[in-house]
Scaffold this motif. Structure first.
Motif, PDB file in Angstrom:
ATOM      1  N   LEU A  34       0.751  -7.370  12.088  1.00  0.00           N
ATOM      2  CA  LEU A  34       1.943  -6.545  11.844  1.00  0.00           C
ATOM      3  C   LEU A  34       1.619  -5.415  10.863  1.00  0.00           C
ATOM      4  O   LEU A  34       2.122  -4.293  11.005  1.00  0.00           O
ATOM      5  N   GLU A  35       0.785  -5.714   9.888  1.00  0.00           N
ATOM      6  CA  GLU A  35       0.369  -4.675   8.935  1.00  0.00           C
ATOM      7  C   GLU A  35      -0.427  -3.580   9.645  1.00  0.00           C
ATOM      8  O   GLU A  35      -0.241  -2.388   9.385  1.00  0.00           O
ATOM      9  N   GLU A  36      -1.282  -3.991  10.582  1.00  0.00           N
ATOM     10  CA  GLU A  36      -2.048  -3.010  11.363  1.00  0.00           C
ATOM     11  C   GLU A  36      -1.113  -2.148  12.219  1.00  0.00           C
ATOM     12  O   GLU A  36      -1.276  -0.925  12.298  1.00  0.00           O
ATOM     13  N   PRO A  55       6.283   1.591   6.708  1.00  0.00           N
ATOM     14  CA  PRO A  55       6.308   0.253   7.314  1.00  0.00           C
ATOM     15  C   PRO A  55       6.715  -0.823   6.298  1.00  0.00           C
ATOM     16  O   PRO A  55       6.331  -0.747   5.135  1.00  0.00           O
ATOM     17  N   HIS A  56       7.499  -1.791   6.748  1.00  0.00           N
ATOM     18  CA  HIS A  56       7.939  -2.912   5.908  1.00  0.00           C
ATOM     19  C   HIS A  56       7.687  -4.204   6.687  1.00  0.00           C
ATOM     20  O   HIS A  56       8.388  -4.493   7.655  1.00  0.00           O
ATOM     21  N   TRP A  72       8.396  -9.754  11.756  1.00  0.00           N
ATOM     22  CA  TRP A  72       8.399  -8.372  12.252  1.00  0.00           C
ATOM     23  C   TRP A  72       7.821  -7.401  11.224  1.00  0.00           C
ATOM     24  O   TRP A  72       7.650  -7.738  10.057  1.00  0.00           O
ATOM     25  N   VAL A  73       7.558  -6.184  11.711  1.00  0.00           N
ATOM     26  CA  VAL A  73       7.350  -5.032  10.843  1.00  0.00           C
ATOM     27  C   VAL A  73       8.446  -4.027  11.208  1.00  0.00           C
ATOM     28  O   VAL A  73       8.703  -3.787  12.381  1.00  0.00           O
ATOM     29  N   ALA A  74       9.129  -3.519  10.190  1.00  0.00           N
ATOM     30  CA  ALA A  74      10.191  -2.528  10.395  1.00  0.00           C
ATOM     31  C   ALA A  74       9.725  -1.173   9.852  1.00  0.00           C
ATOM     32  O   ALA A  74       8.913  -1.113   8.928  1.00  0.00           O
ATOM     33  N   GLN A  89      11.671  -1.631  14.868  1.00  0.00           N
ATOM     34  CA  GLN A  89      10.999  -2.912  14.578  1.00  0.00           C
ATOM     35  C   GLN A  89      10.045  -3.292  15.705  1.00  0.00           C
ATOM     36  O   GLN A  89      10.308  -2.994  16.870  1.00  0.00           O
ATOM     37  N   ILE A  90       8.970  -3.963  15.319  1.00  0.00           N
ATOM     38  CA  ILE A  90       8.100  -4.660  16.280  1.00  0.00           C
ATOM     39  C   ILE A  90       7.964  -6.080  15.732  1.00  0.00           C
ATOM     40  O   ILE A  90       7.689  -6.248  14.542  1.00  0.00           O
ATOM     41  N   GLY A  91       8.166  -7.086  16.583  1.00  0.00           N
ATOM     42  CA  GLY A  91       8.052  -8.446  16.052  1.00  0.00           C
ATOM     43  C   GLY A  91       7.948  -9.511  17.122  1.00  0.00           C
ATOM     44  O   GLY A  91       7.906  -9.218  18.317  1.00  0.00           O
TER      45      GLY A  91
END
Length: 206
Positions: A34-36, A55-56, A72-74, A89-91
């Motif tokens: 998610l960090e990537e 990014p969060h 997720w990453v928001a 968001q992606i999660g």
């Protein structure tokens, strides 16, 4: 490190019992990915939206008992947080990967945004592809396919956003786990990018 795609073990994190064990697996396997994704899509979303997007990655820090069922990453135009504003968001849930545009219940301008959405119902109806989905609760995995939604139902959702304190609106795309694990990193990145571009007008309306 470049993003390598998701695997069965990433989704299996959500069947691990106990908060500590699940969080440990989450930190080790899913969070780095998610960090990537956060680093990869921040410049793209900044360019598309015209706002610097930060990014969060979900930390699930307030949890003391129940392990998280999704993560997720928001992306939002605020380095300190995302919940108070429209965001992307992606999660993952254990069943699927999700790509959302979201305005959740903490958002500051929810009522005004609901009004704008309602005024643009006809446009939204034709703009969103049939295989995209809608949700009114980011804490639940279920969603309604756009091609099953009538104009009146959309308007009801947009009205609730204006008047109901806990109301939310999410629109996006879900990829079933079985399909997501077979997609290589490049294909998945292209799919996420294309979903964000389709959702961009909803962000602009906000």
């Amino acid at each position: 490190m470049p993003f390598t795609g998701f695997t069965e073990s990433d989704f299996d994190v959500f069947i691990i019992d106990g908060l500590e064990d699940r969080m440990e697996a989450l930190k080790k396997t899913v969070r780095p990915k998610l960090e990537e994704l956060g680093q990869f899509f921040s410049p793209t979303l900044s360019s598309l939206t015209g706002n610097e997007m930060f990014p969060h990655v979900a930390k699930h820090a307030r949890r003391t008992k129940n392990p998280p069922n999704d993560t997720w990453v928001a992306f939002a135009a605020n380095p300190r947080g995302y919940k108070m504003m429209p965001h992307f968001q992606i999660g993952l849930w254990k069943t699927h990967l999700f790509i959302w545009f979201a305005v959740i219940y903490e958002a500051d301008n929810k009522s005004d945004y609901g009004k704008t959405l309602k005024e643009n119902t006809e446009k939204i109806l034709h703009m969103i592809p049939g295989d995209f989905v809608w949700s009114m609760d980011h804490t639940k995995p279920g969603a309604v396919s756009h091609d099953c939604i009538e104009k009146e139902e959309l308007q009801t959702m947009f009205t609730k956003l204006q008047s109901v304190k806990k109301a939310e609106i999410l629109c996006g795309f879900q990829i079933p786990r079985e399909k997501a694990v077979k997609m290589d990193a490049d294909l998945l990145l292209k799919k996420i990018d294309s979903v964000f571009r389709i959702l961009l007008p909803l962000y602009k309306m906000a």
